[in-house]
Motif scaffolding. Structure first.
Motif, mmCIF file in Angstrom:
data_model
loop_
_atom_site.group_PDB
_atom_site.id
_atom_site.type_symbol
_atom_site.label_atom_id
_atom_site.label_comp_id
_atom_site.label_asym_id
_atom_site.label_seq_id
_atom_site.Cartn_x
_atom_site.Cartn_y
_atom_site.Cartn_z
ATOM 1 N N ARG A 94 23.262 16.859 18.379
ATOM 2 C CA ARG A 94 23.632 17.907 17.432
ATOM 3 C C ARG A 94 24.210 19.134 18.126
ATOM 4 N NH1 ARG A 94 23.669 16.322 12.116
ATOM 5 N NH2 ARG A 94 23.009 18.393 11.427
ATOM 6 N N THR A 118 18.068 20.757 23.499
ATOM 7 C CA THR A 118 18.045 19.422 24.084
ATOM 8 C C THR A 118 19.308 18.665 23.686
ATOM 9 O OG1 THR A 118 16.868 18.494 22.179
ATOM 10 C CG2 THR A 118 15.516 19.328 24.000
ATOM 11 N N ASP A 119 19.589 17.610 24.404
ATOM 12 C CA ASP A 119 20.750 16.773 24.121
ATOM 13 C C ASP A 119 20.369 15.771 23.029
ATOM 14 O OD1 ASP A 119 23.059 15.320 24.118
ATOM 15 O OD2 ASP A 119 22.806 14.464 26.130
ATOM 16 N N ASP A 120 20.386 16.244 21.786
ATOM 17 C CA ASP A 120 19.947 15.421 20.660
ATOM 18 C C ASP A 120 21.104 14.950 19.787
ATOM 19 O OD1 ASP A 120 20.704 17.778 19.501
ATOM 20 O OD2 ASP A 120 18.792 18.198 18.512
#
Length: 506
Positions: A455, A451-453
């Motif tokens: 990190r 996911t686009d977190d």
């Protein structure tokens, strides 16, 4: 396949001609043959066919010239092929590479003193050892359910074999002695075994090493919609409305600048230059350049006991690349967090001893690679002011080893001595630890995430978060800490990304 007249547009632009860029070209040529593909490489063509491994060049002088022409701004610098350079502490790159001239270490940190690059058609794939082990245990990317199928496909593209050295006179001896030392505590998959290699042996006995030429394959070479442009520096990726829309390219022969529109852009420049291109383009997600990791390489040498010349001389007639002792693999496990590669000394990446006159091939090089503990602060930074030899943003590497890293390295040294004694008589009392950067296996700088977190830089399909149409490729995409040679894994991830582009092209 090579071209010079730059197109105004292409369906797909690929930056970099190493095995990962070549994998995108190959899969797209197979799945989307009507799509136009333009590939740009900063370095020159040094082999025929383009992208071939320089080890396949039989003439030593021609091979040395190809290596020198791959060294970009470092061409004509002394290399580590000079005897004793590594162990004497000299800061030199390997033949076919050039070192990061500055910014490789910050005071108080280990840095990467021998961080290096290759600039040539085929990239580092023209100079690599061709080892293609699969990742095990924590090396694997657990959020990719199709990883094994992707690895199968990567093996197809790289033409991986395990039998190229079955006729080598000492290969079985080395493997059996290592098996006696390590197999008892391992399941079948993790036991000492033949190293999967992107290499095969011709009918005349000569070895053929896979480079990008093999990955391209006949289907890419025959694709009229594919063109490769060498000595062409992509200075930035262009965007329109937040979406990738093309690239800006500088022709290094004429210094002219060109704009090429594209529906999709793939940046496969290498573990340090891929984030550099994104930075220069103003594409700077929080994780760009972060979680940078290398594999510490620890090496040893041992003379095989109780072996005779026998057929060794016959095998040696196959040329400078013959290997009497084959290549044996001791896989990574979470319990033993290092990856072993044991081969004839003259095929090892770094010379460890003078030529031995007793039995050809009787000295083997043993190497263990250790997995790095991932840290957010391990990174490559880029300057908004200073530039490198190509006029791109200058790099500064921040890199430190943790207490866990040092503990694992010490365990690896102890294990290496044990393995050296198992196969023969060690030539040294203690293994030698290569300077950071020596493995050339730079990973994590554009890492993949589920996911686009914040990190990670890209999705499981290698598409950059927040920039539709922009894909990244290379060892830098691998999100896990690995000890095994990463090329097979990175090519597998490239296959996934290429399939997504082909699907979108419809």
């Amino acid at each position: 396949m090579n071209a010079r007249h730059y197109p105004a547009s292409a369906d797909v632009v690929i930056v970099g001609s190493g095995p990962n860029g070549a994998a995108y070209a190959r899969i797209l040529s197979e799945l989307a043959p009507d799509a136009s593909i333009a590939m740009f490489e900063v370095g020159p063509t040094v082999s025929n066919p383009p992208g071939a491994h320089v080890k396949n060049i039989e003439d030593a002088a021609e091979r040395a010239l190809a290596q020198a022409r791959s060294e970009g701004p470092g061409e004509r610098a002394a290399t580590i092929s000079d005897p004793g350079a590594a162990k004497s502490g000299q800061r030199r790159g390997r033949a076919g590479t050039y070192l990061l001239p500055e910014g490789f270490r910050v005071e108080g940190e280990e840095g990467m003193p021998v961080a290096a690059f290759s600039s040539n058609v085929g990239g580092m794939g023209a100079h690599w050892t061709a080892a293609c082990p699969r990742p095990f245990d924590s090396e694997r990317i657990d959020f990719l359910a199709d990883l094994d199928e992707l690895l199968d496909e990567a093996e197809r593209l790289l033409a991986v074999t395990t039998d190229a050295f079955d006729a080598s006179p000492f290969a079985t001896i080395v493997r059996e002695r290592l098996s006696e030392a390590v197999d008892a505590q391992r399941d079948h998959a993790h036991r000492a075994q033949r190293m999967p290699l992107a290499v095969h042996r011709r009918e005349d006995g000569r070895l053929v090493w896979s480079g990008s030429d093999v990955v391209f394959g006949d289907v890419t070479r025959a694709n009229a919609n594919f063109a490769l442009y060498d000595e062409s520096l992509v200075t930035r990726v262009l965007t329109d409305g937040g979406r990738a829309s093309g690239v800006e390219v500088r022709d290094l022969r004429t210094d002219s600048v060109h704009t090429i529109a594209a529906r999709y852009v793939v940046v496969a420049a290498d573990g340090l230059r891929t984030p550099q291109v994104l930075w220069a383009s103003g594409i700077r997600p929080p994780a760009l350049g972060r979680m940078l990791n290398d594999q510490t390489q620890i090496v040893f040498a041992s003379r095989l006991r109780d072996v005779q010349t026998g057929d060794a001389d016959a095998v040696a007639t196959a040329g400078a690349l013959s290997e009497q002792s084959g290549v044996t693999w001791v896989p990574f496990t979470d319990e033993m967090p290092f990856h072993g590669q044991i081969m004839q000394l003259d095929a090892s990446p770094v010379p460890l001893a003078d030529d031995d006159p007793v039995v050809p091939g009787s000295i083997v090089g043993l190497g263990l690679f250790t997995a790095k503990e991932l840290q957010w602060e391990d990174r490559v930074d880029f300057s908004d002011d200073a530039v490198d030899g190509y006029g791109m943003p200058a790099m500064t590497i921040h890199y430190t080893l943790t207490p866990r890293d040092h503990a694992v390295m010490e365990r690896a040294r102890e294990e290496l001595v044990r393995l050296g004694r198992a196969v023969g008589d060690p030539l040294d009392e203690r293994p030698f630890t290569m300077p950071a950067g020596a493995s050339l296996h730079y990973q994590g700088s554009t890492r993949m995430g589920l996911t686009d977190d914040g990190r990670s830089v890209c999705s499981p399909d290698s598409e950059v978060w927040g920039v539709p149409g922009l894909f990244v490729a290379g060892n830098n995409v691998i999100p896990t800490s690995t000890a095994c040679n990463p090329t097979l894994t990175s090519v597998a991830l490239a296959v996934r990304g290429a399939r997504r582009i082909a699907e979108n092209l419809g």
